[in-house]
Design an enzyme around this catalytic site. Sequence first.
Site, short mmCIF file in Angstrom:
data_model
loop_
_atom_site.label_atom_id
_atom_site.label_comp_id
_atom_site.label_asym_id
_atom_site.label_seq_id
_atom_site.Cartn_x
_atom_site.Cartn_y
_atom_site.Cartn_z
N LYS A 276 0.61 -1.05 -0.05
CA LYS A 276 0.53 0.71 0.15
C LYS A 276 0.70 1.15 0.27
CE LYS A 276 -3.77 1.88 2.63
NZ LYS A 276 -4.72 1.90 3.79
N SER B 66 -10.24 1.88 3.26
CA SER B 66 -9.06 3.16 2.23
C SER B 66 -8.27 2.42 1.58
CB SER B 66 -8.18 3.83 3.70
OG SER B 66 -7.19 3.30 3.65
N SER C 167 -10.41 -0.40 7.42
CA SER C 167 -9.45 0.13 5.94
C SER C 167 -8.73 -1.49 4.98
CB SER C 167 -8.34 1.14 5.78
OG SER C 167 -9.46 2.18 5.46
#
Lengths: 495, 477, 95
Positions: free
Chosen positions: A79, A154, A178
């Site tokens: 990420k 997210s 998330s």
Amino acid sequence: MADLLDQGIASLAKSLARKEISSVELTKTYLSRIAAHNPGLNAYVTVTAEQALAQAATADAARARGTAGPWAGVPFAHKDIFCTQGVRTACGSRMLDNFIAPYDATVVERMRDAGLVMLGKTNMDEFAMGSSNETSWYGPVRNPWNTDLVPGGSSGGSAAAVAAHLCPAATATDTGGSIRQPASFCGLTGIKPTYGRVSRWGMIAFASSLDQAGVLTRSAEDAAILLQTMAGFDPRDSTSVDLPVPDYLAGLGQSLRGLRIGVPKQHFAQGLNPEVERLIRSALAEFERQGATLKEVSLDNSHLSVAAYYVIAPAEASANLSRYDGVRYGYRCDKPADLEDLYKRSRAEGFGAEVKRRIMVGTYALSAGFYDAYYIKAQKIRRLIKNDFDRAFSEVDVIMGPTSPHTAFALGSKSKDKDPVAMYLEDIYTIAVNLAGLPGLSIPAGLLNGLPVGLQIVGPNFAEDRLLNIAHQFQLATDWHTRTPGVAAASRGDR
Amino acid sequence: MAWETVIGLEVHVQLSTRSKLFSGSSTIFGAEPNTQASLYDLALPGTLPVLNGEALRMAVKFGLAIGAEIGKTSVFDRKNYFYPDLPKGYQTSQLNHPTVGRGSLTITLEDGSTKTIGITRAHMEEDAGKSLHEAFPNDTGIDLNRAGTPLLEIVSEPEIRSAREAVAYLKKLHSLILYLGISDGDMSQGSMRCDANVSVRRLGETTFGTRAEIKNINSFRFVEKAILVEAQRQIDLIEDGGKVVQETRLYDAEKNQTRSMRSKEVANDYRYFPEPDLLPVVIDDAFIASVRDTLPELPDVKSQRFQQQYGLSHYDAQVLAADRDTARFFEEVAAKSGDAKLSANWVMVDLQAVLNRQELSIAHSPVAADDLAGLIKRIKDGTISSKIAKAVFEAMVAGEGSADAIIESKGLRQVSDSGAIETMIDAIMGANPRQVEQYRSGQEKVFTFFVGQVMKESRGKANPAQVNELLTRKLKG
Amino acid sequence: MAIELKDIENIAHLARLQLNTAEKAEALGSINNILMMIDEMRALDTAGVEPLAHAFEASQRLREDVVTETDQRAALLALAPNAAEGLFLVPKVLE
């Protein structure tokens, strides 16, 4: 090659060990798949092909010498919230669009030391603020199951990349859901460990007391492998916990007989899609078949978790994001007239609307005259929420329920709304877990109209091994986690 | 109408740790800009703080030295404001749960009286970097070497009543931190900085007047002047029918006046909240005990001991004990010379005069303790008189060698040969018959005239005790 | 507790965010919605409840006082939008 793309970390590692394939070949396969399918999904914001091939070659060489670790040469993605030395680390923000991180996050270091091959950095909501991956400066990510839908957020880029087989697994972070909500929307296994289990050094902060790194994978087994690699004490993070990390993989063989599962009545109340409820209940029935017992528990204050969270997280974020001032790194506005102008325009132009909104909410909650009414109040609610879980865990071993009230929703359907609260309520079942610091995991538990539904399993502190074993036992008995979206299937047909 | 000045002081002391409060960067003063500013100091995304244990120990040490309550659980808070020398956009400080709670400091005033000033608290925080406004025509340069250096902010109660008391308080504080070895206390390098809250009220009033805060005063002398000039400004203002406004003011040493800092006019809202990247600092009794074990003998205790052990006066003992190096020097001289009172006098008067003249600290004394003790021994054993000793001392300061060497080379040995002294006395009496007559007719004060003549004749080397004895005998006839 | 435009302006200033008229209006609307949601929490009686800042209650670990960092000025200053002579530059600040 098609089968290769279906494989998770565990089986890829076996293929590599048996030298059925080299890491370079495997990496090239993924890189070409990324090149073909990423433009439609926008899952990756940076592809580090050159470094990936170099890392793969190193892993192959180590394997030839017999010095490779068990997971060396397996590709994955990070990420874009983890600092990667020499590689842009933008955190979904224009503010950091030009930021080449000068150091590696602990998580990045540990993955590299294990010989894993980083394919690139995945898209995300700006500074991890969002539940749909629509707040990214790099544009929204599309859900591989249906590209009109959001992948969740997210960690939407990581989820979409794993679901679309643009990598076998990816790192992610979870501040209010998330990891678990995108896992639910994309049909993946996602684990948010206990707060303090994984080092936050080098992980760009959203809300320091809630942020925790974890993984998105295609199975509990893969999650066990990656979490093992990431977890453990780090002296650079004061909130990192100095406790031994159990052997997660070795712990996957336990029977669920006698397992006491708490079912919180508040997670099956109004607002939950009845079809989602039906699928979750049938998953619970599977656990009963394996010898577990169900017990209704009450998380009395769970209805206040979103409210408390939207004070605490923005308050911490408002300070965490003050460092983005256009002075030492990152975005700076053009021709600032004076210092005030430099600050105000750099921050106004560098941050997106949702980030600015949360900074303002947090600033307000901490401001003179409101601190007690908002911040202290929220921290008191936080204690009540933690007490609720403590009470429940005196009676049950884990808590289960839906990860999200529904399946993935349409792009723009909530973000276009002038009311951000609708989006905030997305995380209604996941947020309390962060407030209490507990480990939580989401696994695919069914399909509704062709879309994945996630089951959330929450455990007491540092019970990651228990959660992974429970998820693994479920996955041995069911095949929901092996279902793949159309884009993956289509591409298999192409070959 | 008589006025009273009410003063509270906030003193920032830079703790002399090797590394910063929350990062492993060096704290050495004077390095090239930004060469001691690491990832955390620059507030790079993803960086995190870890507390320097030595800084905590130093803060606790200070707390124990002022008899303060030590916060068993202290909490770091974020103090939010934007400034280019504050990289994170917040300063990590302690608001509600400081490491050091209430304590006190006893000061000695010029008339010898003492006064105890309450210390409200002392909290740990990180220093900011430096803004260089002059280096570029259109820009301000930012050097973050200092950012993150540990500070102890020591806040006094508003119990100081004059500029002189303020200076006495600061000097005592300065002496204490040097004693404890927790700071170099160098005001010129900013290791100790002082803000003064000043208000005035009519004598006898019990409520406080509106105060002004004078920022960053960087010497003892300026503290005194700034307070005096600010108090007078407020008195004049009130007497002219005006009102003091609560504000931050800056002392301009060149003009000897304070002026309002307009840039700080907008009310700050610091939005303090607990720093989530750090956990509460829990200090147990064992930790406190381990710090207590490292406490040196403190000035007040040492002063008591000097009075008892060496028979020094309260004043002498205070002066010698105020500075750790001076006290150590004195004790070494006293031990080696075997005469504490002479040692005290020489250290406080003669040596101090030289140090003041040469602007040296006692650590860099041109005369070593060993050598001063050697000189004192020669006074004690009658080799030289006190008067000759001063000359020998000056020669020692000039680097001409040890006391013995100088006495030998310059032939300063005291004449204790009674025959030689008698010869001198006989000659002087012979040359001054009138004075002999005066003495013998009862005017005994002429005696000193004869002493003076003998000393002159011997060029100061005659043993004074012997001179006295022989003169008395001979004059009495 | 609804806030007004002047509150938005004050918050935006504290947070150093420049907002135009439309953005201020949008912020006012959305933040008031958020505060309304949050206000639900404020109705609960929490007298006697200790605030919880961290999910787990542990104490701060202490670092040894050792210099571990080396000079990285060249690499770090290279990230800055404006730097010269070893310094980060901002528009001149008038004291």
